[in-house]
Design a protein around this motif. Structure first.
Motif, PDB file in Angstrom:
ATOM      1  N   GLY A  58       3.235   1.252  -3.144  1.00 39.65           N
ATOM      2  CA  GLY A  58       2.375   1.310  -4.322  1.00 39.65           C
ATOM      3  C   GLY A  58       1.552   2.572  -4.413  1.00 39.65           C
ATOM      4  N   ASP A  96       0.844  -1.205   0.000  1.00 40.88           N
ATOM      5  CA  ASP A  96       0.000   0.000   0.000  1.00 40.88           C
ATOM      6  C   ASP A  96       0.875   1.249   0.000  1.00 40.88           C
ATOM      7  OD1 ASP A  96      -2.381  -1.499   0.140  1.00 40.88           O
ATOM      8  OD2 ASP A  96      -2.291  -1.565   2.326  1.00 40.88           O
ATOM      9  N   TYR A 108       1.094   7.979   0.197  1.00 40.22           N
ATOM     10  CA  TYR A 108       0.042   6.969   0.145  1.00 40.22           C
ATOM     11  C   TYR A 108      -1.094   7.376   1.083  1.00 40.22           C
ATOM     12  CZ  TYR A 108       2.330   5.314   4.455  1.00 40.22           C
ATOM     13  OH  TYR A 108       2.885   5.235   5.718  1.00 40.22           O
ATOM     14  N   ARG A 144      -1.005   3.645  -2.806  1.00 34.60           N
ATOM     15  CA  ARG A 144      -2.438   3.373  -2.862  1.00 34.60           C
ATOM     16  C   ARG A 144      -3.231   4.442  -2.135  1.00 34.60           C
ATOM     17  NH1 ARG A 144      -5.594  -2.200  -0.942  1.00 34.60           N
ATOM     18  NH2 ARG A 144      -7.670  -1.520  -1.644  1.00 34.60           N
ATOM     19  N   ASN A 190       3.945   5.241  -7.794  1.00 33.65           N
ATOM     20  CA  ASN A 190       3.832   3.806  -7.544  1.00 33.65           C
ATOM     21  C   ASN A 190       5.167   3.137  -7.852  1.00 33.65           C
ATOM     22  OD1 ASN A 190       3.260   1.093  -7.400  1.00 33.65           O
ATOM     23  ND2 ASN A 190       1.575   1.131  -8.877  1.00 33.65           N
TER      24      ASN A 190
END
Length: 553
Positions: A401, A398, A436, A403, A524
């Motif tokens: 990436g 997460d 994130y 997210r 990412n």
């Protein structure tokens, strides 16, 4: 009168029948006794009898005399009871932003602190070196009320303990707090979708008075889960799994080192007059300016601790003005923050070691020749305790990436910095996220309708926690949640929020409080990774900084 006539008749009969005199006398005596009994019996029927005059029944005769029976106990007086919207257990800085936001949104808030004094790691532990969050481009990411603190730290206006304390007190203004409490019992009832709802808790205050408090929401805001650990919780695997240890162990605790009579100007000038080669040779590299000293790990690693439970890593040092310096670099291993004896023992270890460290600095650093110890903090910087399962548990993927979540309550950043344990004293960095999101669900304790996990209690894997734990990340989340609680009061529960609610809440947070939680995109760093690679990243089988160098696209 009837008894008198009967007595006279018996006497006359005795005189007339001489042959019966003796027998008659006996009969007369018997009849007289019977008559007297009847007389007193009738007399007593006309007057109330006392307990001593009453013949007991066979059952009553077996009972203890009334005079020796235990007195009926006096019912205990009802507990003093209070009702509020939000109760915080613990006064760590991160949760204080939730308390402040909820209060400003019109809710009633109360803080119950299990520690003897308020302020947690920031005030009592004097953890006065602040780690800012930045993205890959070096842009500051701190938002909300925490920005005032971090701006003040950066520009030198908030450096001393008194200045941090003033900020803390302003944040908690008009919010009642009781310190030194102990939780006695917790009452629950059925909640939403098979969950439990906390109804109230009974606690003993610092003056040994037992009290009861009810609330709509209960916030775990201590550094050892003083409240949540008493519930039906699931502990997530900790660093012991990553490091291959058999026993549970948390990241090392820190004890802040305080110095005075430091000539920081000479320190700065001397360090920066050296060539890079000379800096590396004398200090092991690092960075020094007019306010901060970072690293110098060659110099610190030359120090040999007196026992294996303590360690001196690279410096995070800040000049507090007037020759005062505070440093985050001294680590103590195997500290259990839920055990006061463990904490006290660790503090004593620190007090014994720091005079030795002072001597090392005097000999090793220009400008520190006349430095002295400036006292000791009364508490530790606790980095970690148990991780408990929340509705969503943040993962390494997460963070790396980038997210973002529909229910974002924070935009986070910071390296995945795992501080050392006794098994790996230096610790390890597992990667550097850009930015994130942190979802509301990562702050809601699983299977409980109304328990919020604030600050370092955030739901994350032990590795993701290396980044998630940093103060600006969870401070922003706490402030957002405090605002949301005010907006949904008497309408919905936190767990009932859906997409339509977030389309209203996020704009409100941004417009009124300048908390931007949507429309943010991060870099990412695991784009194109396979499912197997991501799985290994999340479990720690892949260490990102090492793996990325050899991974083939």
């Amino acid at each position: 009168m009837r008894q008198h006539r009967q007595d006279k008749r018996i006497g006359a009969s005795g005189k007339k029948r001489g042959g019966w005199l003796i027998g008659g006398g006996v009969i007369a005596v018997i009849l007289l006794a019977f008559g007297l009994y009847a007389f007193w019996s009738n007399k007593n029927d006309e007057e109330p009898r006392t307990a001593s005059e009453t013949s007991p029944s066979p059952i009553a005769a077996t009972a203890s005399p009334k005079s020796s029976a235990s007195p009926t106990p006096t019912p205990a007086p009802p507990l003093p009871e209070e009702k509020v919207d939000v109760v915080l257990i613990g006064s760590e800085m991160e949760g204080m932003y939730l308390a402040r936001a909820a209060k400003d949104e019109g809710l009633t808030v109360k803080i119950l602190d299990p520690r003897a004094k308020a302020g947690g790691q920031l005030i009592q532990g004097e953890m006065l070196f602040l780690d800012e969050t930045k993205d890959d481009a070096g842009r500051l990411m701190v938002q909300g009320r925490a920005k005032e603190l971090f701006d003040g730290f950066r520009n030198g206006k908030i450096r001393k303990l008194s200045e941090f304390t003033s900020y803390f007190e302003k944040l908690g203004k008009d919010i009642p707090i009781e310190s030194g409490i102990a939780i006695d019992s917790i009452e629950t009832a059925p909640g939403l979708n098979g969950s439990q709802a906390i109804q109230s808790l009974v606690y003993t205050d610092g003056q040994k008075t037992k009290k009861k408090i009810t609330a709509s929401y209960f916030v775990e805001n201590s550094d050892y889960a003083a409240f949540a650990s008493k519930l039906q919780v699931t502990r997530l695997p900790g660093l012991e799994k990553f490091y291959g240890q058999d026993n549970i162990e948390y990241m090392s605790a820190g004890m802040m080192m305080k110095f005075k009579n430091v000539d920081w100007k000479t320190f700065n000038a001397s360090f920066n007059a050296l060539s890079q080669e000379e800096k590396n040779k004398k200090y092991g590299g690092g960075y020094v300016n007019e306010s901060y000293a970072i690293g110098l790990s060659g110099m610190t690693s030359a120090y040999k601790p007196s026992n294996d439970r303590v360690f001196l890593r690279g410096l995070n040092a800040v000049s507090q003005r007037d020759g005062e310096v505070i440093i985050n670099a001294f680590l103590i291993y195997t500290v259990d923050p839920s055990n006061q004896q463990s904490v006290d023992e660790a503090i004593e270890l620190g007090k014994k070691e720091m005079p030795l460290i002072l001597n090392h600095f005097r000999k090793s650093i220009a400008g520190w020749e006349k430095a002295e110890l400036n006292g000791f903090p009364p508490y530790l910087y606790i980095r970690e305790f148990n991780h408990y399962e929340t509705d969503y548990v943040l993962k390494v993927s997460d963070a790396l990436g980038a997210r973002m979540f529909e229910d974002n309550v924070s935009i986070a950043g910071y390296p995945l910095d795992l501080q050392g344990t006794s098994a790996n004293k230096w610790g390890i960095e597992m990667g550097r996220p850009d930015k994130y999101g942190m979802p509301l669900r990562s702050f809601l304790l699983k299977n409980y309708e109304n328990v919020i996990m604030a600050g370092k209690n955030v739901g994350s894997s032990a590795i993701a926690y290396g980044s998630a734990r940093i103060q600006p990340n969870t401070a922003l989340a706490a402030e957002s949640i405090g605002v949301i609680l005010g907006q949904i009061k008497d309408k919905k529960k936190l767990r009932q929020l859906d997409a339509s609610d977030w389309t209203k809440l996020h704009p409100y947070l941004e417009t009124k409080y300048q908390l931007k939680l949507t429309g943010v995109k991060g870099n990412n760093k695991i784009a194109g990774w396979t499912e197997d690679e991501i799985k290994k990243l999340d479990t720690g089988e892949i260490v990102y900084p090492t793996y990325i160098k050899k991974r083939k696209p």
